[in-house]
Design a protein around this motif. Sequence first.
Motif, short mmCIF file in Angstrom:
data_model
loop_
_atom_site.label_atom_id
_atom_site.label_comp_id
_atom_site.label_asym_id
_atom_site.label_seq_id
_atom_site.Cartn_x
_atom_site.Cartn_y
_atom_site.Cartn_z
N ASN B 48 0.84 -1.20 0.00
CA ASN B 48 0.00 0.00 0.00
C ASN B 48 0.88 1.24 0.00
O ASN B 48 0.48 2.30 0.47
CB ASN B 48 -0.97 0.00 1.20
N ASN B 49 2.08 1.07 -0.51
CA ASN B 49 3.04 2.16 -0.65
C ASN B 49 3.88 2.36 0.61
O ASN B 49 5.09 2.43 0.52
CB ASN B 49 2.36 3.48 -1.04
N SER B 50 3.27 2.43 1.80
CA SER B 50 4.12 2.56 2.98
C SER B 50 4.39 1.22 3.64
O SER B 50 5.33 1.07 4.39
CB SER B 50 3.51 3.55 3.98
N GLU B 51 3.56 0.23 3.34
CA GLU B 51 3.80 -1.12 3.86
C GLU B 51 3.77 -2.12 2.70
O GLU B 51 3.04 -1.92 1.74
CB GLU B 51 2.70 -1.53 4.84
N THR B 52 4.55 -3.19 2.84
CA THR B 52 4.57 -4.23 1.82
C THR B 52 4.61 -5.58 2.51
O THR B 52 5.32 -5.75 3.50
CB THR B 52 5.81 -4.09 0.92
N ILE B 53 3.83 -6.52 2.01
CA ILE B 53 3.87 -7.86 2.57
C ILE B 53 4.19 -8.86 1.47
O ILE B 53 3.72 -8.72 0.34
CB ILE B 53 2.54 -8.21 3.29
N GLN B 54 5.05 -9.82 1.78
CA GLN B 54 5.41 -10.83 0.79
C GLN B 54 5.32 -12.20 1.44
O GLN B 54 5.82 -12.41 2.55
CB GLN B 54 6.82 -10.61 0.27
N HIS B 55 4.70 -13.12 0.75
CA HIS B 55 4.57 -14.47 1.27
C HIS B 55 5.12 -15.45 0.24
O HIS B 55 4.81 -15.35 -0.94
CB HIS B 55 3.11 -14.78 1.56
N SER B 56 5.93 -16.40 0.69
CA SER B 56 6.50 -17.39 -0.23
C SER B 56 5.82 -18.74 -0.05
O SER B 56 5.49 -19.12 1.07
CB SER B 56 7.99 -17.59 0.05
N ILE B 57 5.65 -19.43 -1.16
CA ILE B 57 5.13 -20.79 -1.11
C ILE B 57 6.21 -21.68 -1.72
O ILE B 57 6.55 -21.53 -2.90
CB ILE B 57 3.83 -20.92 -1.94
N PRO B 58 6.81 -22.58 -0.95
CA PRO B 58 7.85 -23.43 -1.51
C PRO B 58 7.27 -24.40 -2.56
O PRO B 58 6.14 -24.88 -2.39
CB PRO B 58 8.39 -24.21 -0.29
N VAL B 59 8.01 -24.65 -3.62
CA VAL B 59 7.56 -25.59 -4.64
C VAL B 59 7.94 -26.99 -4.17
O VAL B 59 9.12 -27.34 -4.10
CB VAL B 59 8.21 -25.27 -6.01
N ASP B 60 6.94 -27.77 -3.78
CA ASP B 60 7.22 -29.09 -3.22
C ASP B 60 6.83 -30.22 -4.16
O ASP B 60 7.01 -31.38 -3.85
CB ASP B 60 6.50 -29.26 -1.88
N GLY B 61 6.30 -29.87 -5.35
CA GLY B 61 5.92 -30.90 -6.31
C GLY B 61 4.61 -31.59 -5.96
O GLY B 61 4.06 -32.35 -6.75
N ASP B 62 4.09 -31.31 -4.76
CA ASP B 62 2.81 -31.91 -4.38
C ASP B 62 1.70 -30.88 -4.45
O ASP B 62 0.82 -30.95 -5.31
CB ASP B 62 2.92 -32.50 -2.96
N SER B 63 1.77 -29.86 -3.57
CA SER B 63 0.72 -28.83 -3.63
C SER B 63 0.99 -27.81 -4.75
O SER B 63 0.08 -27.14 -5.19
CB SER B 63 0.58 -28.14 -2.28
N VAL B 64 2.22 -27.69 -5.17
CA VAL B 64 2.57 -26.76 -6.27
C VAL B 64 3.46 -27.49 -7.27
O VAL B 64 4.41 -28.17 -6.88
CB VAL B 64 3.38 -25.54 -5.77
N GLU B 65 3.18 -27.31 -8.53
CA GLU B 65 4.04 -27.86 -9.56
C GLU B 65 4.31 -26.76 -10.59
O GLU B 65 3.37 -26.20 -11.16
CB GLU B 65 3.33 -29.05 -10.23
N VAL B 66 5.59 -26.43 -10.81
CA VAL B 66 5.92 -25.33 -11.74
C VAL B 66 6.40 -25.91 -13.07
O VAL B 66 7.27 -26.77 -13.11
CB VAL B 66 7.02 -24.43 -11.12
#
Lengths: 374, 374
Positions: B48-66
């Motif tokens: 929102n310009n003065s605050e920033t939030i970042q969240h990472s999701i690890p690629v585990d091949g099960d819940s995420v596949e890239v």
Amino acid sequence: MKFEIKREVLSEVLNNVSKLISSKSSIPILQGILLEVDEDELRLTASNNSETIQHSIPVDGDSVEVFKTGKVVLPKQIVELVKKAKKKVEFNLEGFTTKIKSGKSVFELNCLDAEEFPKLPEVNTTEPNLRLRGTQFSDLIKKTRYAASTSETRPILQGVLFEIQKDCIHLVCTDSHRLGQIKQTCENSSELRIVIPSKALDDVLKTFDLSKDVELFAKDQMILLRNGQTIYFSRLLEGNYPDTSRLIPNDFKSEVQVDRKEFLNSLERIKTLADAADNGKGGVIKMHVNGVLTISTHQAQTGKGRDEVQYSSLEGEDDFTISFSAKYMIDALKTVDCDEVVFKYQGDMRPFLLVPSEQKSYEELQLILPVRTT
Amino acid sequence: MKFEIKREVLSEVLNNVSKLISSKSSIPILQGILLEVDEDELRLTASNNSETIQHSIPVDGDSVEVFKTGKVVLPKQIVELVKKAKKKVEFNLEGFTTKIKSGKSVFELNCLDAEEFPKLPEVNTTEPNLRLRGTQFSDLIKKTRYAASTSETRPILQGVLFEIQKDCIHLVCTDSHRLGQIKQTCENSSELRIVIPSKALDDVLKTFDLSKDVELFAKDQMILLRNGQTIYFSRLLEGNYPDTSRLIPNDFKSEVQVDRKEFLNSLERIKTLADAADNGKGGVIKMHVNGVLTISTHQAQTGKGRDEVQYSSLEGEDDFTISFSAKYMIDALKTVDCDEVVFKYQGDMRPFLLVPSEQKSYEELQLILPVRTT
């Protein structure tokens, strides 16, 4: 006036009647709650001028004990005060000051004259025009009231038409773009045709105990609803409710039966694409039926979306397209309790119907006008 | 960019980061969510310009596949869209259009260029200035942040001062009428004196998983907080935080120990009398100590109230009166976790303290300025 009462008994009632009080009310006395104490019952009354609610607490000598009768208008702070009180609360009126004791706390509230509180209209409550189970009453409202107009241009459309005949009740509500209708047989009702403001119906559902019956009495331009120890008054809407019977089609080109939840989920998914500027209306959805039911939307800003729903049966024409408001369709689907709904189509620019696949104890239908997209 | 992800994994993260997005933002790209897809993780960023939030999701091949890496800014509608999607969601970026498939539904979202999303500041995150358990971190904030100013006149008072020394952390927050302070020993911290905006602390508590540690890194006028897979940036408040150490009294005329809940309930009961015009501040309460602790109030409009609380011990002067804001006292009492609190009095026009009867792992105090009533 002097009495003692269990906190939870009084608190529940105060909480209930106070829902009608608006702090914006320009009439000071209507910001308070009228308390009347008789030998055999306490009555608490709140009003917002067009609606009034009254709740009685019988004097049973256990949860309530009356030492001296009387009446006064308490300021609305009484609601929070009693909520935060100890187990028992003692009220003692002297002049226009009510002394309230609970445990070691003593409050002296400035009160108003009960004589200045608007009088309730006198309604003969021996023979109701209609009696329904609470859940039945709320069902009837849920399936119609959502279609009420929010616009001031035709005030009569802000209400729900209750048409009561000897053995049947008929509810209709429309904002002229969509319509909800329900017909139900009932016993011992007496003929009546009234339009109840939709806001009043919302307030009633918020305060009534739906495990108890609801009785309806009408007189002049007033309605009285009775539910257990609660009675509720509202003004009715004046004017002629449009004759909607001619709007309901009987001939259809096609009837498609589909799983209600699946259809609803698809529409809600597609609706997420709508721009924020759309105020949650979800824009226009195009529905194409041809072997499968395909819904799609194209929102200039956000992008486009498409989803498919398998229908369980189709009768008649099997290749047509129709466009409608996502919100209207979602609202209508939500009123249906059945697992499957039937979509009744009579042409791409003609109103269509949505009915449950099985009519239960009542006959219901939802009608929606399509949107012209070209 | 092409990948497939389980709905619930993505939905939770989207829901979390989107809390920072304001639909009122005048910068269109900040109404979207930056999605970066690498071989080993997905990163979602909102600002929102003065605050920033970042969240990472690890690629585990099960819940995420890239299948293909890439990045893009998704419109905020993605949050609702994924919430309503089927079990698995497939993303496929072509140009600036992201094709999203889930079950039979296909969406094509208009997206923005990831290069235009504001870059995150580079902060070395090997050695935190401070590391705390999540619950400890939220405790520290709860006991100070409530006293932050909401007025624009002295912006520095809208934050909480974090003063970190070699083996101890010291938090202070004051709006110049009241003050919350906490001191806690901690290990391996590095010296720092910063003022974190109270709004940022609210947002952090809304998004962080308090079962995990919180690490704090500061650089220039920025702060970075790390909590599990989430990192959070905020600007710091610039300016000199007033020296509050001289304000805290050491000598007292009287110390009264009282049951915290009973005192709180009494105050909340009395506070109900306040006029609506008071905006929930509850007006001024007069407290009189003489064998028993009596609180009372007189509100011109509503009336008056009085309550008594038995105190469990008293040292020093046993007959005094002091007046204070009901809201300030209630706020302060709510921050204390102890069963009993000690009220430390040093004169009817001098600030008084409220401290827990037993200091636990940290040393805390709440200070309130009395109100002049005559």
